[in-house]
Write an enzyme that holds these catalytic residues in place. Sequence first.
Site, PDB file in Angstrom:
ATOM      1  N   ILE A 261       0.839  -1.200   0.000  1.00  0.00           N
ATOM      2  CA  ILE A 261       0.000   0.000   0.000  1.00  0.00           C
ATOM      3  C   ILE A 261       0.874   1.249   0.000  1.00  0.00           C
ATOM      4  O   ILE A 261       0.418   2.323  -0.360  1.00  0.00           O
ATOM      5  CB  ILE A 261      -0.985   0.048   1.200  1.00  0.00           C
ATOM      6  CG1 ILE A 261      -0.240   0.107   2.537  1.00  0.00           C
ATOM      7  CG2 ILE A 261      -1.958  -1.102   1.157  1.00  0.00           C
ATOM      8  CD1 ILE A 261      -1.117   0.573   3.685  1.00  0.00           C
ATOM      9  N   ASP A 262       2.141   1.103   0.405  1.00  0.00           N
ATOM     10  CA  ASP A 262       3.013   2.283   0.537  1.00  0.00           C
ATOM     11  C   ASP A 262       3.473   2.851  -0.811  1.00  0.00           C
ATOM     12  O   ASP A 262       3.964   3.970  -0.863  1.00  0.00           O
ATOM     13  CB  ASP A 262       4.264   1.928   1.346  1.00  0.00           C
ATOM     14  CG  ASP A 262       3.948   1.556   2.784  1.00  0.00           C
ATOM     15  OD1 ASP A 262       2.813   1.812   3.213  1.00  0.00           O
ATOM     16  OD2 ASP A 262       4.828   1.015   3.469  1.00  0.00           O
TER      17      ASP A 262
ATOM     18  N   HIS B 146      -4.664  -0.110  10.245  1.00  0.00           N
ATOM     19  CA  HIS B 146      -4.898  -1.208   9.305  1.00  0.00           C
ATOM     20  C   HIS B 146      -6.198  -1.096   8.533  1.00  0.00           C
ATOM     21  O   HIS B 146      -6.409  -1.894   7.605  1.00  0.00           O
ATOM     22  CB  HIS B 146      -4.805  -2.547  10.042  1.00  0.00           C
ATOM     23  CG  HIS B 146      -3.416  -2.819  10.535  1.00  0.00           C
ATOM     24  ND1 HIS B 146      -2.975  -2.386  11.757  1.00  0.00           N
ATOM     25  CD2 HIS B 146      -2.373  -3.426   9.940  1.00  0.00           C
ATOM     26  CE1 HIS B 146      -1.707  -2.734  11.911  1.00  0.00           C
ATOM     27  NE2 HIS B 146      -1.316  -3.364  10.812  1.00  0.00           N
TER      28      HIS B 146
HETATM   29  O1  F6P Z   1       4.620  -1.901   4.447  1.00  0.00           O
HETATM   30  C1  F6P Z   1       3.267  -1.786   4.539  1.00  0.00           C
HETATM   31  C2  F6P Z   1       2.849  -1.292   5.912  1.00  0.00           C
HETATM   32  O2  F6P Z   1       1.447  -1.199   5.883  1.00  0.00           O
HETATM   33  C3  F6P Z   1       3.496   0.007   6.379  1.00  0.00           C
HETATM   34  O3  F6P Z   1       2.899   1.160   5.862  1.00  0.00           O
HETATM   35  C4  F6P Z   1       3.342  -0.099   7.869  1.00  0.00           C
HETATM   36  O4  F6P Z   1       4.328   0.637   8.562  1.00  0.00           O
HETATM   37  C5  F6P Z   1       3.545  -1.548   8.113  1.00  0.00           C
HETATM   38  O5  F6P Z   1       3.180  -2.228   6.924  1.00  0.00           O
HETATM   39  C6  F6P Z   1       2.760  -2.085   9.293  1.00  0.00           C
HETATM   40  O6  F6P Z   1       3.018  -3.427   9.392  1.00  0.00           O
HETATM   41  P1  F6P Z   1       2.342  -4.400  10.443  1.00  0.00           P
HETATM   42  O7  F6P Z   1       0.931  -4.604  10.031  1.00  0.00           O
HETATM   43  O8  F6P Z   1       3.128  -5.656  10.357  1.00  0.00           O
HETATM   44  O9  F6P Z   1       2.460  -3.740  11.791  1.00  0.00           O
END
Ligand code: F6P
Length: 341
Positions: free
Chosen positions: A126-127, A271
């Site tokens: 998504i980034d 999320h």
């Molecule tokens: O790399 C995608 C991402 O959604 C980032 O934007 C975010 O920092 C990270 O994953 C969060 O990851 P997790 O769900 O493992 O905490």
Amino acid sequence: MRVGVLTGGGDCPGLNAVIRAVVRKGVEVHGWEFVGFRNGWQGPLTGDSRPLGLADVEDILTRGGTILRSSRTNPYQVDGGVDQIRKVLADQGVDALVAIGGEDTLGVAKRLTDDGIGVVGVPKTIDNDLGATDYTFGFDTAVSIATEAIDRLHTTAESHHRALVIEVMGRHAGWIALHSGLAGGASVILVPERQFSVDQVVQWVERRFEKEYAPIIVVAEGALPEGGEEKLLTGEKDAFGHVRLGGIGNWLADEISERTGKESRAVVLGHVQRGGTPTAYDRVLATRFGLHAVDAVADGDFGVMVALKGTDIVRVKLSEATAELKTVPLERYQEAEVFFG
Ligand code: F6P
């Protein structure tokens, strides 16, 4: 031919659309069989797999998440990990892998290819921070969700004369903040690529209040105040060495309240940005990536990732794909500044 498919790293809307396209084209055009490895690289490490036939990919085009589940497992952190993968692939008669993932998953895919295992990569995050592809699927959905949230926050902020800070995802790249902030008419956008001055943010906020509007500040989770440090949720690191970011939104809202005397609140989207059904754009991009990944496997062209260049899907070397992160260039950020305050 028997092909393994896996999804690794943080999930994102569109993963199922890729899986569906890979299986549909692989079975219907080439007559291949598929194995779905569960939980990212943990699947090929432990042999945890499931059959993946046409019936398994029915009705999944619009579903968020991944039917194969995901994890941030790094086989290069496991003693003898690569040999274990080799053995599992041989035991299950798998000739090639399609790995759908971001920087970390594709980094492993590249190393495995160097170690003689045939992998084709499909970029997801998504980034939108993967170099070598113009866009990754999932990004458009995340931006749409964040934009809808900003639209809703505008009306409630105005009713209560409050400043609202909205924290969006983006560890090292501020694409979600930049695009949702522009689309949502934010009064301030803060990205990890550019440290911000709290005094400047306060000035913009006050100017916005003077115009009788409520300020909306969009901040990426990895944004940093000048001379400040990343705000962490915990000190723990995952298998790829990433810390869990979070907290900048609440911290900034408190600073704004204290310095302006106006009420300020923070909303952390988290999320929500990664869940649910993909937009039409992401469904199409994910589907095209899946179809072209099958072509690469059919050509025996391993160690590559499918990528979007303009409107074409091309292949790039995995080494190129994972070489550097695509961050927001200064001039792109500066375009947005005219709307600040
Ligand atoms: O790399 C995608 C991402 O959604 C980032 O934007 C975010 O920092 C990270 O994953 C969060 O990851 P997790 O769900 O493992 O905490």
